[in-house]
Design a protein around this motif. Structure first.
Motif, mmCIF file in Angstrom:
data_model
loop_
_atom_site.group_PDB
_atom_site.id
_atom_site.type_symbol
_atom_site.label_atom_id
_atom_site.label_comp_id
_atom_site.label_asym_id
_atom_site.label_seq_id
_atom_site.Cartn_x
_atom_site.Cartn_y
_atom_site.Cartn_z
ATOM 1 N N ALA A 121 0.858 -1.187 0.000
ATOM 2 C CA ALA A 121 0.000 0.000 0.000
ATOM 3 C C ALA A 121 0.889 1.231 0.000
ATOM 4 C CB ALA A 121 -0.916 -0.001 1.227
ATOM 5 N N ARG A 122 0.319 2.356 -0.392
ATOM 6 C CA ARG A 122 1.106 3.586 -0.541
ATOM 7 C C ARG A 122 1.772 3.986 0.769
ATOM 8 N NH1 ARG A 122 -2.195 8.743 -2.315
ATOM 9 N NH2 ARG A 122 -3.033 8.358 -0.222
ATOM 10 N N ASP A 123 1.083 3.838 1.878
ATOM 11 C CA ASP A 123 1.614 4.267 3.167
ATOM 12 C C ASP A 123 2.127 3.103 4.009
ATOM 13 O OD1 ASP A 123 0.924 6.931 2.601
ATOM 14 O OD2 ASP A 123 -1.139 6.580 3.274
ATOM 15 N N ALA A 124 2.447 1.993 3.368
ATOM 16 C CA ALA A 124 2.928 0.819 4.100
ATOM 17 C C ALA A 124 4.290 1.089 4.720
ATOM 18 C CB ALA A 124 3.018 -0.385 3.167
ATOM 19 N N VAL A 125 4.571 0.408 5.821
ATOM 20 C CA VAL A 125 5.867 0.527 6.471
ATOM 21 C C VAL A 125 6.961 0.011 5.536
ATOM 22 C CG1 VAL A 125 5.837 -1.754 7.568
ATOM 23 C CG2 VAL A 125 7.072 0.129 8.670
ATOM 24 N N VAL A 126 8.189 0.465 5.732
ATOM 25 C CA VAL A 126 9.295 0.090 4.873
ATOM 26 C C VAL A 126 9.436 -1.432 4.788
ATOM 27 C CG1 VAL A 126 10.948 0.229 6.796
ATOM 28 C CG2 VAL A 126 11.764 0.435 4.440
ATOM 29 N N ASN A 127 9.697 -1.921 3.578
ATOM 30 C CA ASN A 127 9.809 -3.362 3.345
ATOM 31 C C ASN A 127 10.848 -3.583 2.257
ATOM 32 O OD1 ASN A 127 9.499 -6.078 2.960
ATOM 33 N ND2 ASN A 127 7.395 -5.982 2.196
ATOM 34 N N TYR A 128 11.904 -4.340 2.572
ATOM 35 C CA TYR A 128 12.982 -4.558 1.614
ATOM 36 C C TYR A 128 12.676 -5.655 0.608
ATOM 37 C CZ TYR A 128 16.156 -1.608 4.346
ATOM 38 O OH TYR A 128 16.759 -0.552 4.974
ATOM 39 N N SER A 129 11.671 -6.476 0.852
ATOM 40 C CA SER A 129 11.359 -7.556 -0.078
ATOM 41 C C SER A 129 10.584 -7.011 -1.267
ATOM 42 C CB SER A 129 10.557 -8.665 0.612
ATOM 43 O OG SER A 129 9.303 -8.172 1.036
ATOM 44 N N ARG A 130 10.601 -7.760 -2.368
ATOM 45 C CA ARG A 130 9.880 -7.377 -3.583
ATOM 46 C C ARG A 130 9.618 -8.638 -4.386
ATOM 47 N NH1 ARG A 130 13.914 -3.263 -5.735
ATOM 48 N NH2 ARG A 130 14.465 -3.187 -3.536
ATOM 49 N N ILE A 131 8.724 -8.560 -5.369
ATOM 50 C CA ILE A 131 8.453 -9.704 -6.224
ATOM 51 C C ILE A 131 9.731 -10.087 -6.958
ATOM 52 C CG2 ILE A 131 7.125 -10.568 -8.182
ATOM 53 C CD1 ILE A 131 4.873 -8.701 -7.356
ATOM 54 N N GLU A 198 14.710 -1.370 11.358
ATOM 55 C CA GLU A 198 14.327 -1.048 12.731
ATOM 56 C C GLU A 198 12.853 -0.691 12.870
ATOM 57 O OE1 GLU A 198 16.833 0.185 11.084
ATOM 58 O OE2 GLU A 198 18.691 0.003 12.256
ATOM 59 N N ASP A 199 12.237 -0.162 11.823
ATOM 60 C CA ASP A 199 10.853 0.310 11.911
ATOM 61 C C ASP A 199 9.822 -0.762 11.586
ATOM 62 O OD1 ASP A 199 11.847 2.812 12.524
ATOM 63 O OD2 ASP A 199 11.780 3.507 10.440
ATOM 64 N N ALA A 200 10.264 -1.952 11.209
ATOM 65 C CA ALA A 200 9.330 -2.965 10.704
ATOM 66 C C ALA A 200 9.417 -4.273 11.480
ATOM 67 C CB ALA A 200 9.604 -3.233 9.221
ATOM 68 N N THR A 201 8.286 -4.933 11.573
ATOM 69 C CA THR A 201 8.203 -6.278 12.135
ATOM 70 C C THR A 201 7.688 -7.219 11.055
ATOM 71 O OG1 THR A 201 7.794 -5.551 14.402
ATOM 72 C CG2 THR A 201 7.044 -7.764 13.829
ATOM 73 N N GLY A 202 8.369 -8.325 10.876
ATOM 74 C CA GLY A 202 7.923 -9.356 9.934
ATOM 75 C C GLY A 202 7.300 -10.520 10.678
ATOM 76 N N VAL A 222 4.766 -5.197 9.039
ATOM 77 C CA VAL A 222 3.937 -4.182 9.692
ATOM 78 C C VAL A 222 4.829 -3.307 10.572
ATOM 79 C CG1 VAL A 222 1.861 -5.622 9.623
ATOM 80 C CG2 VAL A 222 3.422 -5.773 11.582
ATOM 81 N N PRO A 223 4.300 -2.194 11.081
ATOM 82 C CA PRO A 223 5.126 -1.328 11.936
ATOM 83 C C PRO A 223 5.628 -2.041 13.181
ATOM 84 C CG PRO A 223 3.193 -0.140 11.174
ATOM 85 C CD PRO A 223 2.996 -1.579 10.773
ATOM 86 N N ASN A 224 6.817 -1.690 13.590
ATOM 87 C CA ASN A 224 7.427 -2.258 14.794
ATOM 88 C C ASN A 224 6.971 -1.437 15.997
ATOM 89 O OD1 ASN A 224 9.016 -3.624 16.592
ATOM 90 N ND2 ASN A 224 10.957 -2.768 15.898
ATOM 91 N N ASP A 225 5.695 -1.609 16.330
ATOM 92 C CA ASP A 225 5.092 -0.803 17.386
ATOM 93 C C ASP A 225 4.509 -1.640 18.519
ATOM 94 O OD1 ASP A 225 2.938 -1.937 16.126
ATOM 95 O OD2 ASP A 225 2.048 -0.060 15.436
#
Length: 255
Positions: A121-131, A198-202, A222-225
């Motif tokens: 999504a446009r406002d999704a938390v940072v994610n290094y993976s991709r198709i 640091e900002d993301a949880t998998g 998702v966010p690491n919150d």
């Protein structure tokens, strides 16, 4: 120094040309391809011209070389993950709608997680993976699932080399990794907070085929919150749905 090519097949050199491209370098000059593929520039130029004549590579107006549409067409047509993706997509789309961040489908390829689908999504938390992107198995939540339920030789290979660190939270010791995998087997899922960024949880859960083998993972970033665990019920439901669908669909065994 570039390889002479003596005794080396044309196919092996062509493969090295394709491997010169990466997720962040999808367009390259001939000289850069030659360097990355360890080939003489003249050899690389000749092979690139031949591959481009079949549409497997293409040149842009700036003379940079890119993967051709024909290569994408052939790869998509022959992919052993097509039936898996088709079975998973309805559940992945529902999961993505609920989570609102990245939802993805991963398979084990060698010692890496290969992501065959990713919804974001446009406002999704940072994610290094991709198709069609990869992450080492010790880094990602999907990788921990594959390590936890995979053959002992997979873990032995991973522990036989240094474990790369992405953040301060990344597991880089054999003892911590073994303990984390034991937690996955006990809980039935992997949750890695801040291990890739640091900002993301998998979070990843296993998807099984008709033989009971872990054929894939469904994961979210998702966010690491501290609230990531709230997504587990819908993730487990999605994984069960895909598992039921796969019972009637032959899935190629993972390498």
């Amino acid at each position: 120094m570039a390889r002479s090519g003596a005794g080396e097949s044309v196919i092996s050199r062509a493969i090295r040309i394709f491997e010169a491209f990466g997720p962040d370098r999808t367009a390259l000059q001939v000289s850069e391809i030659a360097r990355r593929a360890d080939l003489h520039v003249a050899t690389a130029s000749r092979l690139i011209a031949q591959l481009a004549s079949y549409g497997l590579l293409e040149r842009g107006v700036d003379r940079e070389v890119r993967i051709g549409v024909r290569m994408w067409e052939l790869a998509a047509r022959a992919s052993p993950t097509l039936s898996l993706r088709d079975a998973a997509m309805p559940y992945l789309e529902d999961l993505h709608a609920v989570v609102g961040h990245s939802a993805q489908l991963g398979v084990l390829d060698g010692d890496d997680v290969l992501f065959v689908e990713r919804l974001s999504a446009r406002d999704a938390v940072v994610n290094y993976s991709r198709i069609a992107g990869r992450l080492p198995v010790h880094i990602s939540s999907s990788g921990h699932v594959f390590l936890a339920y995979g053959p002992p030789e997979l873990l032995d290979r991973v522990l036989g080399r240094p474990l790369e660190r992405y953040t301060a939270a990344t597991v880089t010791s054999p003892e911590r990794l073994r303990a984390a995998l034991a937690d996955v087997r006990r809980c039935g899922y992997a949750m890695l907070a801040g291990h890739v960024h640091e900002d993301a949880t998998g979070i990843a859960v296993p998807v099984r085929n008709g033989l009971g083998e872990v054929a894939a993972t469904i994961s979210v970033v998702v966010p690491n919150d501290g609230r990531a665990a709230a997504h587990l019920p819908v993730m487990m439901a999605a994984a069960r749905g895909v598992t039921r669908a796969l019972c009637a669909v032959p899935v190629a065994p993972q390498r």
